[in-house]
Design an enzyme around this catalytic site. Structure first.
Site, PDB file in Angstrom:
ATOM      1  N   CYS A 296       1.015  -0.926  -0.205  1.00 37.40           N
ATOM      2  CA  CYS A 296      -0.057   0.396   0.269  1.00 37.40           C
ATOM      3  C   CYS A 296       1.030   1.192  -0.024  1.00 37.40           C
ATOM      4  O   CYS A 296       1.627   1.319  -0.925  1.00 37.40           O
ATOM      5  CB  CYS A 296      -1.148   0.113   1.483  1.00 37.40           C
ATOM      6  SG  CYS A 296      -2.763   0.908   1.438  1.00 37.40           S
TER       7      CYS A 296
ATOM      8  N   HIS B 265      -3.737  -5.421   1.150  1.00 38.95           N
ATOM      9  CA  HIS B 265      -4.223  -5.645   1.815  1.00 38.95           C
ATOM     10  C   HIS B 265      -3.766  -7.292   2.841  1.00 38.95           C
ATOM     11  O   HIS B 265      -5.178  -7.688   1.707  1.00 38.95           O
ATOM     12  CB  HIS B 265      -4.529  -4.527   3.060  1.00 38.95           C
ATOM     13  CG  HIS B 265      -4.042  -3.557   3.254  1.00 38.95           C
ATOM     14  ND1 HIS B 265      -2.534  -3.252   3.671  1.00 38.95           N
ATOM     15  CD2 HIS B 265      -4.786  -1.780   2.951  1.00 38.95           C
ATOM     16  CE1 HIS B 265      -2.713  -1.931   4.438  1.00 38.95           C
ATOM     17  NE2 HIS B 265      -3.591  -1.532   3.190  1.00 38.95           N
TER      18      HIS B 265
END
Length: 493
Positions: free
Chosen positions: A331, A436
Site C-alpha cells: 500500500c 492488504h
C-alpha cells in the site's frame, strides 16, 4: 436491546481481547451476538464486503461472534495522519479531515446520530451486543464529549465490565480511582471487575481482591492470566512490546516501523510461522542484513517517505536492494518504492512532488477520493495460479511507467491478473502491492517465504496449507476457552 459493555481503566487494558473472547463464548452458547464500538481511533482498518472501513479489532470481534463484519459495528473511525489531524470515517465512508480541537464541534452530533442508528440496526438483528469502550471512561476533561464509553452504556442500560491491566502495576488504585470519577448512574452500571494479564499465584492476590470487593462493593468476576497469543493490535504502541526473537527462527524479516504505520495486522500471519522472526525497526536504527525488508502501509506516504530520506533509511534500503536483498512494499510502502509521489491538493498536508526510492517503475498521485474494496485475484508470482484474497484501502492512484507490461523480456511483471494491484522485478527481489491481507493466503505466503529459504539453502516449506483465517479461528477459540475458565459472566447476563 440487550448489551454488555466492556470498559478499561486505561488504554491497552485488554478491552478488545476481552470483547472478542466474550463474543466467542456467547456465540458458542447459542447467542446471536454482535460486537460494537461507537468510536475507534486506529490505523489498523478492515474493509467490509460493502466497501466500508471499520477498525480491524471490530472485524476480529465479528469473526469471533461467527458473523460478517458490518460498518454499523464501528460507526465512527478516526485515522490519525499527523499534524494533529485525523481523517473522519462515519459508517464506513470518509467525511472529512479535522483537527482534534474542532472534531467535537463539527462531528459530535453527526457521530452520535450514527451511533444511535447503528445500535438500532444491530439490535434488530442480534440477541445481544458486546460493546467495547475506548481508553478510560473517567477522563474528566473529555467525558462531556465521550462518544464511546459510558454514554453508550447509559443509552443501552448495559451491564458493564471494568477491565484493569495488573501487569503494569497500580491495578487497585486504577480501579478505585476510575470508579470514584464516574457519576453515580454510571458507576451503578459496573457489575464486575476483571483483573487482566495476571502472571502470579492467585493465592497471593486473594487478600487484595477481598479488600477491593469490600471497598467498592462490586465483585471481581475474573482474574485472567497473561495470554501469550498473537491477538491483532489496535495501534502501533503494541509493537514496542512484541518479542522479535523465536527459538527456532530461520528467516529474519524487518518491518520498518513508520511513524504512521497502518494495517500492520498484515504481518500477523508471518508471525504465526514458527520459522520466521519479525522485527519492527525504527527508521533511525541500522537496517542490517535481514532476509527481507518490508515497508508497510502508512496513513501518509509522503511524510513517512521524507522521514526515511532524512534518517538515511531510504538510502540503506536502496543499497540493500542493489546488493540483492528482498524488499516488499504494501500500500503506502508500495507507493514509497516508486519513482515519484505527487500530492497536488495537499491531501496529506504536503502539497508537491516528491522523489520516491526508485525501486519500482510507478508514479503515484494522491487524490481526495479513496479506494476501499475487497479483492479476489489470481497470482502470477511467486507461483502462478494461486487464488489470493485481500482488500485495498488507499487514496493514491499509481501509474506504471513501462510499456507492454507482462512480456517475457520486461524487467518487471504484474503480481496478479490485475496489473494495477502490484509489481515484482524479474529477479523477484523487489515486490510491491496495494493488497492488504496478502499473507493471510497460506499457499501464497509459503511460496513467498520459500524463495527466501532457497536463498539461505533451507528446505522449502509445504505450500498446501490453510489460509490464516483457520489459524485465527483456533486462536480465538483458545483465547475464549482460557477466558471462560477464569471469568464468571453470570452478573452480566
Amino acid at each position: 436491546m440487550k448489551a454488555i459493555m466492556v470498559v478499561g481503566t486505561t488504554s491497552h487494558a485488554g478491552k478488545s481481547l476481552m470483547s472478542a473472547a466474550i463474543c466467542r463464548i456467547l456465540s458458542r452458547r447459542g447467542w446471536r451476538v454482535a460486537p460494537f464500538k461507537g468510536q475507534n481511533m486506529a490505523l489498523n482498518a478492515y474493509v467490509t464486503s460493502t466497501g466500508g472501513e471499520i477498525g480491524y479489532a471490530q472485524a476480529v470481534q465479528a469473526w469471533a461472534a461467527g458473523i460478517m463484519p458490518w460498518v454499523e459495528m464501528n460507526p465512527i473511525l478516526l485515522k490519525p495522519q499527523g499534524d494533529m489531524t485525523s481523517q473522519v470515517i462515519i459508517k464506513g465512508k470518509p467525511v472529512g479531515k479535522v483537527s482534534a480541537v474542532d472534531y467535537y464541534e463539527q462531528y459530535f452530533e453527526m457521530g452520535w446520530r450514527a451511533i444511535e442508528e447503528s445500535l438500532h440496526h444491530l439490535g434488530s438483528e442480534y440477541d445481544l451486543l458486546v460493546c467495547e469502550g475506548a481508553g478510560s471512561p473517567a477522563e474528566i476533561n473529555l467525558k462531556h464529549r465521550d462518544l464511546t464509553n459510558m454514554r453508550v452504556a447509559k443509552h443501552l442500560n448495559a451491564n458493564t465490565l471494568l477491565v484493569v491491566d495488573i501487569d503494569r502495576g497500580g491495578a487497585f488504585a486504577h480501579v478505585v480511582g476510575t470508579l470514584e470519577l464516574l457519576e453515580p448512574e454510571e458507576r451503578a452500571l459496573i457489575k464486575g471487575i476483571v483483573i487482566n494479564k495476571f502472571r502470579g499465584q492467585r493465592s497471593i492476590l486473594e487478600p487484595g481482591i477481598k479488600w477491593l470487593e469490600q471497598r467498592i462493593g462490586i465483585p471481581v468476576v475474573g482474574v485472567i492470566p497473561y495470554l501469550d497469543h498473537l491477538f491483532p493490535s489496535e495501534d502501533s504502541l503494541d509493537l514496542l512490546e512484541r518479542k522479535p526473537v523465536k527459538a527456532q527462527q530461520e528467516i529474519n524479516i524487518s518491518v520498518i516501523r513508520l511513524p504512521r504505520i497502518s494495517n500492520f495486522t498484515d504481518f500477523d500471519p508471518l508471525e504465526s510461522e514458527s520459522s520466521v522472526s519479525i522485527k519492527y525497526l525504527s527508521p533511525k536504527q541500522d537496517l542490517g542484513r535481514p532476509d527481507a525488508v518490508i515497508i508497510p502501509g502508512t496513513k501518509t506516504s509522503i511524510p513517512d517517505l521524507l522521514l526515511l530520506q532524512k534518517t538515511g533509511m531510504a538510502e540503506a534500503i536502496q543499497n540493500y536492494a542493489a546488493a540483492g536483498g528482498t524488499v516488499l512494499g504494501i500500500c503506502g510502502g508500495y507507493q514509497i518504492l516508486g519513482q515519484m509521489i505527487a500530492d497536488p491538493e495537499g491531501v496529506e498536508g504536503h502539497a508537491g512532488r516528491y522523489q520516491g526510492l526508485g525501486l519500482l517503475p510507478i508514479k503515484t498521485v494522491i487524490t481526495g477520493q479513496k479506494i476501499a474494496r475487497q479483492r479476489q485475484v489470481t497470482s502470477n508470482h511467486p507461483q502462478m495460479g494461486l487464488p489470493v484474497h485481500g482488500f485495498e484501502i488507499h487514496q493514491g492512484r499509481s501509474r506504471i511507467e513501462i510499456p507492454a507490461l507482462g512480456t517475457d523480456s520486461q524487467e518487471y511483471q504484474p503480481l496478479f491478473d490485475d496489473a494495477n494491484l502490484g509489481l515484482v522485478d524479474r529477479c523477484q527481489s523487489v515486490w510491491g502491492t496495494y493488497l492488504h491481507g496478502i499473507f493471510d493466503n497460506g499457499p501464497w505466503r509459503r511460496a513467498w517465504l520459500n524463495r527466501l529459504r532457497q536463498q539461505r539453502g533451507l528446505k522449502s516449506l509445504p505450500t498446501g496449507v490453510a489460509n490464516y483465517r483457520e489459524q485465527r479461528e483456533q486462536v480465538l477459540d483458545s483465547i475464549a476457552s482460557e477466558v471462560e475458565h477464569h471469568l464468571d459472566l453470570t452478573p452480566l447476563l
